[in-house]
Write a protein that holds these residues in place. Structure first.
Motif, PDB file in Angstrom:
ATOM      1  N   ASN A 167       0.123   4.312   7.397  1.00 20.64           N
ATOM      2  CA  ASN A 167       1.450   3.702   7.421  1.00 20.64           C
ATOM      3  C   ASN A 167       2.248   4.145   8.646  1.00 20.64           C
ATOM      4  O   ASN A 167       3.111   3.399   9.136  1.00 20.64           O
ATOM      5  CB  ASN A 167       2.222   4.050   6.153  1.00 20.64           C
ATOM      6  N   ARG A 226       0.856  -1.197   0.000  1.00 20.46           N
ATOM      7  CA  ARG A 226       0.000   0.000   0.000  1.00 20.46           C
ATOM      8  C   ARG A 226       0.890   1.245   0.000  1.00 20.46           C
ATOM      9  O   ARG A 226       1.837   1.334   0.778  1.00 20.46           O
ATOM     10  CB  ARG A 226      -0.912   0.013   1.224  1.00 20.46           C
ATOM     11  N   LEU A 273       9.038   1.312   7.001  1.00 17.94           N
ATOM     12  CA  LEU A 273       8.546   2.133   5.897  1.00 17.94           C
ATOM     13  C   LEU A 273       9.708   2.425   4.953  1.00 17.94           C
ATOM     14  O   LEU A 273      10.872   2.482   5.368  1.00 17.94           O
ATOM     15  CB  LEU A 273       7.961   3.456   6.391  1.00 17.94           C
ATOM     16  N   HIS A 294       7.042  -0.887  12.703  1.00 19.35           N
ATOM     17  CA  HIS A 294       6.787  -1.170  11.300  1.00 19.35           C
ATOM     18  C   HIS A 294       7.888  -0.541  10.457  1.00 19.35           C
ATOM     19  O   HIS A 294       8.454   0.501  10.812  1.00 19.35           O
ATOM     20  CB  HIS A 294       5.421  -0.615  10.869  1.00 19.35           C
ATOM     21  N   GLN A 308      -3.641   6.956   3.661  1.00 25.85           N
ATOM     22  CA  GLN A 308      -2.796   5.762   3.641  1.00 25.85           C
ATOM     23  C   GLN A 308      -1.425   6.069   4.203  1.00 25.85           C
ATOM     24  O   GLN A 308      -0.828   5.247   4.904  1.00 25.85           O
ATOM     25  CB  GLN A 308      -2.664   5.222   2.217  1.00 25.85           C
ATOM     26  N   CYS A 309      -0.921   7.290   3.916  1.00 23.22           N
ATOM     27  CA  CYS A 309       0.379   7.678   4.474  1.00 23.22           C
ATOM     28  C   CYS A 309       0.298   7.717   5.999  1.00 23.22           C
ATOM     29  O   CYS A 309       1.197   7.225   6.685  1.00 23.22           O
ATOM     30  CB  CYS A 309       0.763   9.050   3.928  1.00 23.22           C
ATOM     31  N   THR A 356       5.289   7.079   0.559  1.00 22.09           N
ATOM     32  CA  THR A 356       5.706   6.161   1.628  1.00 22.09           C
ATOM     33  C   THR A 356       4.981   4.839   1.445  1.00 22.09           C
ATOM     34  O   THR A 356       3.768   4.826   1.196  1.00 22.09           O
ATOM     35  CB  THR A 356       5.394   6.746   3.018  1.00 22.09           C
ATOM     36  N   ASP A 368       4.436   0.985   3.241  1.00 26.77           N
ATOM     37  CA  ASP A 368       4.648   0.089   4.379  1.00 26.77           C
ATOM     38  C   ASP A 368       5.339  -1.176   3.845  1.00 26.77           C
ATOM     39  O   ASP A 368       4.743  -1.960   3.107  1.00 26.77           O
ATOM     40  CB  ASP A 368       3.311  -0.271   5.018  1.00 26.77           C
TER      41      ASP A 368
END
Length: 581
Positions: free
Chosen positions: A237, A215, A294, A292, A233-234, A315, A317
């Motif tokens: 993430n 994504r 990135l 996580h 979505q950024c 960015t 993930d």
């Protein structure tokens, strides 16, 4: 009958060689006129390069040529006047019976002028008290009796050619085994390639799955204010909600992992200064404490005067990808270890091939040399020595071939055993006696130090192989001193130990001496004769019998101790084995 046949065959020779000079002149004149010269047919039969017998209509031997007598080691007096069924009775009772049937099938109902080639038969020959394996064929034809021998052989004559095809049979069998071994190796390579390809396909499928779920989030950072505009979505993430505010300060003080902040800041500053794009991977810590990975990629937007106004980028993930990468790195490390192991196996195989070539070449050269000597020399004094050398080296070759076949069966899991109750102590004592002569020829003493009756469930031939390999290994690596064998019972297990005073084993070598193609060698010594399969086979055969084997040594020059532990047979085991019988 033999005398009459010889007279008839010798008449032309007497006529051709008798008489005075006038007779010779007459013979030469007749030859010049186109007449046939006299031929000594008995002499020609005698010097034929193949072995022949002449039989009458009742299968009684009338004559045997020199080649036949040399091949069988018989004199004329031993064969002439006797039935072909009664001569050369050196094989076992079963072989003699098979030989009689074989002769019946070959000689029965043979018509005048017909030629017949027999089937192949094994019939062992005894020379100087020792029996050797031999394979034979005969070619027989029936011809009318010559007039001079019609009274001796009224039913016609049988001309029988005897052929020793032992070398051909042995060569064909060796070729068959070599082909079988090559086919087995080719199949093993094919299986390994198929497994590697399947594992590669699985890794590729996992990677495709990771990429399918990737994504991407977009963002823009105002360099003057530090404010960031991000897509949902950024923010997702980053572990934020769509309504959360994100800026440069929060990004570098709260979200980016402390260990990665300086590296990310350096990548951005370098990008702005060089007016180039950047790409950097880093960790972010979500509100729930999870970490996580990135990956951000971006570039600067510049004003007309060349100053940087903002950074834009995206960015992704990459946690799943990074996890996959870490797995791949671990897999690559495992593959590297596997390659190193494979390289060691290849080197061991190279050593093994060299050892096989050397070990096979030595007895083969001995056999060929003595065979050539027998063919060229007429001194019968060499026969006994040659037979002994050829037999010994043939047994050595047979043992090596058996070891190779057994190792192939073990490697492919096709080795079968038939478990029956047996006394390990009695079996070990018998094997010790078998190797005693060879050990004493090196000046070694073989002692059965203790022998306690210990009944185990085992395959007798395989258990012999275990004890034999351990004892012969001790003899091989011991130049002086003694070899001790003991069988005892400890708790519910039978314990067999073989102790020697030989070259000893280095500590680091104790872990690998049971590996395939490995040998325990004393310090400063080269490779010892052998294929490096003995202890590997011991380990696998012991495991088949639900046992363990270990080696101990105080170091080079201090001898070695091998210990085999096997479970004792229980009364239920013995009853079940008896019921199966």
């Amino acid at each position: 009958m033999s005398s009459a046949f010889h007279d008839a065959g010798n008449e032309p020779r007497r006529e051709g060689r008798g008489g005075d000079g006038a007779a010779h002149d007459q013979a030469r004149a007749s030859a010049n006129d186109g007449a046939l010269l006299p031929v000594d047919t008995a002499y020609l039969f005698e010097v034929l390069p193949d072995a022949y017998l002449i039989l009458d209509g009742r299968n009684v031997v009338l004559h045997a040529n020199a080649k036949y007598r040399a091949m069988t080691g018989r004199t004329l007096a031993e064969v002439v006047g006797r039935s072909v069924y009664d001569i050369n009775q050196t094989g076992s009772a079963a072989q003699r019976a098979a030989r009689a049937e074989w002769l019946d099938a070959t000689l029965r109902d043979l018509a005048q002028g017909e030629e017949r080639l027999s089937s192949l038969i094994r019939y062992d020959m005894t020379t100087d008290g020792s029996s050797a394996e031999h394979y034979w064929q005969v070619r027989v034809s029936r011809a009318p009796s010559p007039p001079a021998a019609s009274s001796v052989a009224p039913g016609g004559l049988l001309l029988l050619q005897l052929m020793d095809v032992t070398n051909q049979v042995v060569t064909e069998e060796q070729t068959r085994r070599e082909h079988a071994k090559l086919r087995s190796q080719a199949r093993l390579r094919q299986v390994l390639v198929e497994e590697a390809n399947e594992e590669l396909r699985q890794n590729q499928a996992r990677l495709d799955e990771v990429l399918a779920f990737a994504r991407v989030g977009a963002w823009e950072l105002d360099l003057a204010t530090g404010y960031m505009v991000c897509t949902d979505q950024c923010k997702a993430n980053m572990g934020l909600k769509p309504t959360d505010i994100l800026n440069e300060a929060r990004l570098f003080t709260e979200l980016i992992h402390a260990d990665d902040r300086e590296r990310v800041r350096a990548a951005i500053d370098a990008s702005v200064a060089a007016r180039a794009h950047f790409e950097v991977e880093y960790r972010v810590v979500w509100a729930d404490g999870s970490t996580h990975w990135l990956m951000s990629r971006g570039a600067g937007r510049h004003l007309g005067d060349g100053s940087a106004q903002s950074l834009i980028g995206f960015t992704i993930d990459i946690t799943a990808r990074k996890t996959s990468e870490l797995r791949s790195q671990a897999y690559a490390a495992e593959q590297q270890r596997a390659r190193e192991h494979s390289d060691r196996a290849v080197r061991a195989m190279d050593h093994f091939v060299a050892a096989v070539s050397h070990e096979l070449r030595s007895p083969l050269h001995a056999i060929l040399w003595w065979t050539t000597l027998l063919q060229r020399a007429k001194d019968m004094a060499h026969v006994e020595r040659a037979t002994e050398v050829i037999e010994r080296n043939t047994h050595q070759l047979a043992r090596m071939v058996d070891d190779l076949l057994d190792s192939g069966a073990i490697a492919t899991g096709k080795l079968s055993v038939e478990l029956r109750p047996l006394d390990l102590a009695a079996l070990a004592s018998v094997v010790a006696e078998d190797i005693r002569v060879g050990a004493e020829s090196k000046g070694l003493v073989v002692r059965v130090e203790s022998s306690t009756t210990a009944v185990v469930l085992g395959d007798e031939s395989r258990m012999r192989q275990i004890v034999w390999n351990l004892l012969t290994n001790a003899v091989k690596f011991t130049d002086r001193g003694s070899i001790g064998l003991a069988v005892a019972i400890e708790a519910s297990r039978a314990v067999l130990t073989v102790r020697d005073t030989g070259a000893g084993i280095e500590t680091e070598a104790l872990e690998r001496i049971f590996e395939r193609f490995e040998q325990a060698r004393g310090e400063g010594t080269g490779r010892t004769a052998g294929l490096g399969l003995g202890l590997w086979m011991v380990k696998n055969l012991v495991q088949v019998h639900r046992g363990t084997v270990s080696a101990h040594s105080d170091g080079p020059g201090k001898g070695a101790l091998f210990r085999v532990e096997l479970p004792l047979a229980t009364p239920d085991d013995i009853r079940r084995a008896a019921a199966q019988d």
